[in-house]
Design a protein around this motif. Structure first.
Motif, PDB file in Angstrom:
ATOM      1  N   ARG A 109      46.455 -16.141   3.964  1.00 52.14           N
ATOM      2  CA  ARG A 109      46.665 -14.715   3.695  1.00 52.14           C
ATOM      3  C   ARG A 109      45.458 -13.939   4.185  1.00 52.14           C
ATOM      4  NH1 ARG A 109      47.492 -15.065  -2.433  1.00 52.14           N
ATOM      5  NH2 ARG A 109      47.882 -12.824  -2.373  1.00 52.14           N
ATOM      6  N   GLU A 110      45.744 -12.739   4.673  1.00 54.69           N
ATOM      7  CA  GLU A 110      44.679 -11.919   5.227  1.00 54.69           C
ATOM      8  C   GLU A 110      43.623 -11.647   4.155  1.00 54.69           C
ATOM      9  OE1 GLU A 110      46.345  -8.575   7.275  1.00 54.69           O
ATOM     10  OE2 GLU A 110      44.334  -7.701   7.487  1.00 54.69           O
ATOM     11  N   GLN A 116      41.482 -13.987   3.051  1.00 59.73           N
ATOM     12  CA  GLN A 116      40.984 -15.238   2.471  1.00 59.73           C
ATOM     13  C   GLN A 116      39.840 -15.811   3.304  1.00 59.73           C
ATOM     14  OE1 GLN A 116      44.692 -17.513   2.265  1.00 59.73           O
ATOM     15  NE2 GLN A 116      44.564 -17.538   0.026  1.00 59.73           N
ATOM     16  N   THR A 117      38.970 -16.547   2.647  1.00 56.76           N
ATOM     17  CA  THR A 117      37.952 -17.292   3.382  1.00 56.76           C
ATOM     18  C   THR A 117      38.637 -18.479   4.061  1.00 56.76           C
ATOM     19  OG1 THR A 117      37.519 -18.693   1.475  1.00 56.76           O
ATOM     20  CG2 THR A 117      36.146 -16.723   1.704  1.00 56.76           C
ATOM     21  N   GLY A 166      39.420 -20.866   1.480  1.00 56.35           N
ATOM     22  CA  GLY A 166      40.578 -20.420   0.710  1.00 56.35           C
ATOM     23  C   GLY A 166      41.880 -20.747   1.429  1.00 56.35           C
ATOM     24  N   VAL A 195      42.283 -24.714   1.235  1.00 51.45           N
ATOM     25  CA  VAL A 195      42.648 -25.164  -0.116  1.00 51.45           C
ATOM     26  C   VAL A 195      44.061 -24.695  -0.449  1.00 51.45           C
ATOM     27  CG1 VAL A 195      42.135 -24.881  -2.583  1.00 51.45           C
ATOM     28  CG2 VAL A 195      40.280 -25.357  -0.980  1.00 51.45           C
ATOM     29  N   GLY A 196      44.380 -23.467  -0.056  1.00 47.42           N
ATOM     30  CA  GLY A 196      45.717 -22.928  -0.302  1.00 47.42           C
ATOM     31  C   GLY A 196      46.793 -23.746   0.409  1.00 47.42           C
ATOM     32  N   GLY A 242      31.453 -23.611  -3.358  1.00 45.14           N
ATOM     33  CA  GLY A 242      32.265 -22.410  -3.163  1.00 45.14           C
ATOM     34  C   GLY A 242      31.502 -21.132  -2.871  1.00 45.14           C
ATOM     35  N   ILE A 243      30.164 -21.171  -2.861  1.00 43.80           N
ATOM     36  CA  ILE A 243      29.421 -19.921  -2.663  1.00 43.80           C
ATOM     37  C   ILE A 243      28.288 -20.041  -1.647  1.00 43.80           C
ATOM     38  CG2 ILE A 243      29.974 -18.947  -4.937  1.00 43.80           C
ATOM     39  CD1 ILE A 243      27.056 -19.800  -5.757  1.00 43.80           C
ATOM     40  N   ARG A 258      32.214 -19.156   3.025  1.00 47.80           N
ATOM     41  CA  ARG A 258      31.621 -17.829   3.147  1.00 47.80           C
ATOM     42  C   ARG A 258      32.238 -17.026   4.282  1.00 47.80           C
ATOM     43  NH1 ARG A 258      26.281 -16.524   3.773  1.00 47.80           N
ATOM     44  NH2 ARG A 258      27.294 -14.562   3.286  1.00 47.80           N
ATOM     45  N   GLY A 266      26.763 -11.478   0.783  1.00 44.57           N
ATOM     46  CA  GLY A 266      28.220 -11.518   0.697  1.00 44.57           C
ATOM     47  C   GLY A 266      28.871 -10.419   1.528  1.00 44.57           C
ATOM     48  N   ASP A 267      30.157 -10.594   1.812  1.00 35.74           N
ATOM     49  CA  ASP A 267      30.878  -9.567   2.567  1.00 35.74           C
ATOM     50  C   ASP A 267      31.069  -8.316   1.732  1.00 35.74           C
ATOM     51  OD1 ASP A 267      31.169 -11.266   4.644  1.00 35.74           O
ATOM     52  OD2 ASP A 267      33.162 -11.961   4.034  1.00 35.74           O
ATOM     53  N   HIS A 277      40.060  -8.974  -4.987  1.00 32.47           N
ATOM     54  CA  HIS A 277      40.482  -8.624  -3.633  1.00 32.47           C
ATOM     55  C   HIS A 277      41.860  -7.993  -3.731  1.00 32.47           C
ATOM     56  CE1 HIS A 277      41.412  -8.828   0.571  1.00 32.47           C
ATOM     57  NE2 HIS A 277      40.188  -9.249   0.819  1.00 32.47           N
ATOM     58  N   ARG A 304      44.337  -7.385  -1.916  1.00 34.68           N
ATOM     59  CA  ARG A 304      45.543  -8.012  -1.384  1.00 34.68           C
ATOM     60  C   ARG A 304      45.775  -9.424  -1.921  1.00 34.68           C
ATOM     61  NH1 ARG A 304      43.355  -5.723   3.237  1.00 34.68           N
ATOM     62  NH2 ARG A 304      42.483  -7.712   3.858  1.00 34.68           N
ATOM     63  N   LEU A 305      44.745 -10.010  -2.526  1.00 37.57           N
ATOM     64  CA  LEU A 305      44.863 -11.443  -2.813  1.00 37.57           C
ATOM     65  C   LEU A 305      44.942 -11.818  -4.276  1.00 37.57           C
ATOM     66  CD1 LEU A 305      42.179 -12.798  -0.311  1.00 37.57           C
ATOM     67  CD2 LEU A 305      44.641 -12.899  -0.049  1.00 37.57           C
ATOM     68  N   THR A 306      44.319 -11.035  -5.125  1.00 36.93           N
ATOM     69  CA  THR A 306      44.134 -11.574  -6.476  1.00 36.93           C
ATOM     70  C   THR A 306      44.720 -10.699  -7.573  1.00 36.93           C
ATOM     71  OG1 THR A 306      41.907 -10.632  -6.551  1.00 36.93           O
ATOM     72  CG2 THR A 306      42.090 -12.929  -5.885  1.00 36.93           C
ATOM     73  N   ALA A 308      35.512 -19.122  -8.224  1.00 32.32           N
ATOM     74  CA  ALA A 308      35.415 -18.245  -7.053  1.00 32.32           C
ATOM     75  C   ALA A 308      36.698 -18.310  -6.221  1.00 32.32           C
ATOM     76  CB  ALA A 308      34.205 -18.641  -6.208  1.00 32.32           C
ATOM     77  N   LEU A 309      37.233 -19.520  -6.039  1.00 31.32           N
ATOM     78  CA  LEU A 309      38.455 -19.637  -5.230  1.00 31.32           C
ATOM     79  C   LEU A 309      39.631 -18.955  -5.919  1.00 31.32           C
ATOM     80  CD1 LEU A 309      37.907 -23.239  -3.887  1.00 31.32           C
ATOM     81  CD2 LEU A 309      38.324 -21.232  -2.445  1.00 31.32           C
ATOM     82  N   ARG A 362      38.578 -14.910  -5.901  1.00 32.21           N
ATOM     83  CA  ARG A 362      38.371 -14.263  -4.606  1.00 32.21           C
ATOM     84  C   ARG A 362      39.560 -14.507  -3.677  1.00 32.21           C
ATOM     85  NH1 ARG A 362      38.381 -13.418   0.006  1.00 32.21           N
ATOM     86  NH2 ARG A 362      36.773 -12.988   1.542  1.00 32.21           N
ATOM     87  N   ASP A 363      40.042 -15.766  -3.669  1.00 30.24           N
ATOM     88  CA  ASP A 363      41.065 -16.150  -2.697  1.00 30.24           C
ATOM     89  C   ASP A 363      42.441 -16.338  -3.310  1.00 30.24           C
ATOM     90  OD1 ASP A 363      39.610 -16.616  -0.039  1.00 30.24           O
ATOM     91  OD2 ASP A 363      38.346 -17.704  -1.440  1.00 30.24           O
ATOM     92  N   VAL A 374      43.556 -18.914  -4.991  1.00 24.44           N
ATOM     93  CA  VAL A 374      44.096 -20.269  -4.840  1.00 24.44           C
ATOM     94  C   VAL A 374      43.503 -21.193  -5.898  1.00 24.44           C
ATOM     95  CG1 VAL A 374      44.503 -20.042  -2.353  1.00 24.44           C
ATOM     96  CG2 VAL A 374      42.323 -20.973  -3.151  1.00 24.44           C
TER      97      VAL A 374
END
Ligand SMILES: Cc1cc2nc3c(=O)[nH]c(=O)nc-3n(C[C@H](O)[C@H](O)[C@H](O)COP(=O)(O)OP(=O)(O)OC[C@H]3O[C@@H](n4cnc5c(N)ncnc54)[C@H](O)[C@@H]3O)c2cc1C
Ligand code: FES
Lengths: 80, 461
Positions: free
Chosen positions: A14-15, A17-18, A21, A24-25, A44-45, A65, B33-34, B44, B46-48, B142-143, B146-147, B149
């Motif tokens: 998905r747009e 995501q790292t 991510g 793992v997804g 993860g960091i 990252r 970080g970004d 995020h 769109r994601l979370t 974090a996953l 942030r993501d 997942v």
């Protein structure tokens, strides 16, 4: 929806995501080869460097990252 | 106008920026970080799921204050060098895609700096912990946050501290079945830390009760005096062995039991990111059980013009980081500690410090944990150094031990294994540990080519 390739295989994410991510997804847990076997995400960091991959030919990128971009070519690194 | 640089954009750094602006300074905030928010705020759009974030409104207010005050915000900026001199401080960063090869250099010169670099998970080694599927508790968090997942379909959470509760809750919200949460500390220690003087805990107690309820709704068992003592699997996690522990965290024989799972999240507390403070010359307090930047009641370090706030100064959670940051930024900008505007943060800091003391008393690492290691358990993940290799060289100075074994000399520079290696050295009769493991000449990864180019353009050489 974005598409990247991992060692040539297409993987969808998905747009935003790292890279970690996305992987793992997609159900992947190991994407680097170390002395002890496969490694993937651990901290993860950005601290542990377990998750390193090559991205578009650039080595040593921490997958946890780096935000994935549509079309990224991700390749496994082998670092004993 | 006084210029305050802030290193780190988590709760402490954001509050410091707001405080410095309030006291009338020009502010530059730098984070690798970004996005801003540090380890705490990661939503995020769109994601979370917004339920995964806490006190999001607080983040929006802080972000608003930064924009309103005209702060310079540099994200995606890794600070690799920090120096303090009589003229002020200089931070040097590379800005761009994480670990990219086309980053640009930027230097920030300021009159004062607030070091708010936070902490990372401390995950103690366990036999089998290098198998894919084992992550830190923070990584699982974090996953999820942030993501969006989950690290696995069936996850076991093990370690110590209240942080395990939100981690288990987040895992459940992103669809993982959490098989169990194993809190290593035993009930007497937990009660001794948490039950006395309940009034000090006002907000915190409610937060825990909330998590305990959430765990119950998701039918997640929470066991105390219990830990993952071995991870099983060939190429990836297939299960764990959990055991009951004594008060010193030694597994009790005969209590082991196997549990099937495909992911394990380990977290035994947090380790501060001290390298920037060390590079600036700040004094450090403590030993291998916990080592932090020493600060006074105005968050001043031992170096003039250098302040520190948040988890680099002690592990107390986001509320402590916010309170300390507010004080640090305000005083760094020239404000007075007794200014009425600091009354709120100073009072909040008193409460959160009481919380931090209890956290350590209830959940602090106990020395018996090393007895769940085998001789050939890998301690340093980067260089595959075993417990035996470290113990055999415990009697030589830390530096020589590291050169002989390579423990802590891999890509993570001992960030992951440092405290565990020091504990094994101490238990094997080795010399008292020092800050050796936290000293890193380059603060963040920079490519050799980048470093060469940066050296060429250094105006002072
Ligand atoms: C992975 C992880 C997840 C966590 N999740 C939660 C949670 O969900 N809930 C909770 O209550 N607590 C969480 N915590 C605990 C958390 O540490 C604190 O609650 C809180 O974030 C501390 O705030 P801080 O400002 O001190 O540090 P942080 O929030 O850690 O902020 C420090 C910032 O400094 C930046 N930084 C460090 N070094 C450099 C450098 N050289 N150059 C540029 N930037 C740098 C980092 O990028 C980071 O953004 C988590 C901790 C970790 C490690
Ligand atoms: S998982 Fe640790 S650096 Fe990426």
């Amino acid at each position: 929806m974005i598409r990247i390739t991992v060692d040539g295989e297409p993987v969808q994410g998905r747009e935003g995501q790292t890279i970690a991510g996305v992987l793992v997804g997609a159900g992947r847990t190991a994407w680097r080869t170390a002395q002890t076997g496969g490694r993937g995400v651990f901290c993860g960091i950005g601290v542990c460097h377990d998750c390193l991959v090559s991205v578009n030919g650039v080595e040593g990128v921490r997958a946890c990252r780096r935000e994935a971009v549509d079309g990224d070519r991700v390749e496994r690194e082998v670092r004993p | 106008m006084r210029h305050v640089a802030i290193l780190g954009g988590g709760p402490a750094g954001l509050a410091a920026a707001q405080g410095a602006l309030a006291a009338g300074a020009r502010v530059s905030l730098i984070d690798e970080g970004d996005r801003l928010g540090g380890q705490f705020w990661r939503h995020h759009e769109r994601l979370t799921d917004p339920r995964l974030q806490h006190a999001w409104h607080r983040f929006e207010r802080l972000r608003g204050a930064l924009a309103g005050g005209g702060a310079q915000v540099l994200v995606g900026a890794s600070v690799w060098s920090a120096e303090a001199s009589v003229d002020g401080v200089r931070l040097r960063a590379v800005v761009g895609d994480a670990d990219g090869d086309g980053r640009s250099a930027i230097d920030v010169d300021a009159d004062a700096v607030v070091v708010a670099t936070g902490a990372h998970d401390l995950a103690l080694p366990v036999p089998g912990w290098t198998l894919p599927g084992v992550t830190t508790a923070g990584a699982a968090q974090a996953l999820a946050k942030r993501d969006g997942v989950a690290v696995g379909r069936r996850t076991v959470v093990s370690g110590s501290g209240p942080f395990l509760l939100p981690v288990a809750h987040s895992l459940a919200l992103v669809g993982s079945h959490v098989v169990g949460v194993h809190e290593t500390s035993r009930m007497p220690a937990l009660a001794g830390g948490w039950l006395p003087r309940p009034w000090e805990l006002a907000g915190k107690a409610g937060e825990f009760v909330g998590y305990v309820g959430a765990l119950a709704r998701h039918r997640i068992p929470y066991r105390t005096g219990s830990a993952v003592v071995r991870v099983l699997g060939r190429d990836r996690v297939e299960g764990v062995v959990v055991a009951r522990l004594d008060a010193d965290w030694r597994p009790m024989p005969g209590t082991e039991r196997e549990v099937a799972c495909d992911a394990v999240a380990l977290g035994h507390g947090f380790t501060p990111r001290l390298e920037a403070a060390l590079a600036l010359g700040c004094a450090i307090d403590g030993d291998h059980r916990g080592r932090f930047v020493a600060v006074d009641d105005a968050q001043r370090t031992s170096v003039a013009g250098v302040f520190a706030a948040g988890e680099v100064t002690g592990i107390g959670g986001a509320d402590a980081a916010l309170a300390e940051g507010a004080v640090a930024g305000f005083v760094a900008a020239g404000g007075a500690l007794d200014d009425p505007r600091l009354r709120g943060p100073v009072a909040a800091r008193r409460r959160t410090h009481a919380f931090a003391t209890r956290l350590e008393r209830a959940h602090g690492i106990r020395p018996g944990w090393t007895s769940w290691l085998d001789d050939d358990t890998i301690v340093c993940r980067c260089e595959a150094v075993t417990r035996r290799a470290v113990a055999e060289r415990a009697d030589v100075p830390l530096r020589a031990m590291r050169l002989a074994t390579r423990a802590g000399l891999g890509p993570c520079q001992g960030r992951t294994c440092g405290r565990a290696v020091e504990a094994i050295v101490a238990e094997s009769g080795g010399a008292a540990a020092s800050v050796g493991f936290d000293r890193r000449p380059v603060l963040a990864p920079v490519r050799i080519g980048e470093l060469a180019a940066l050296a060429d353009t250094d105006p002072r050489t």
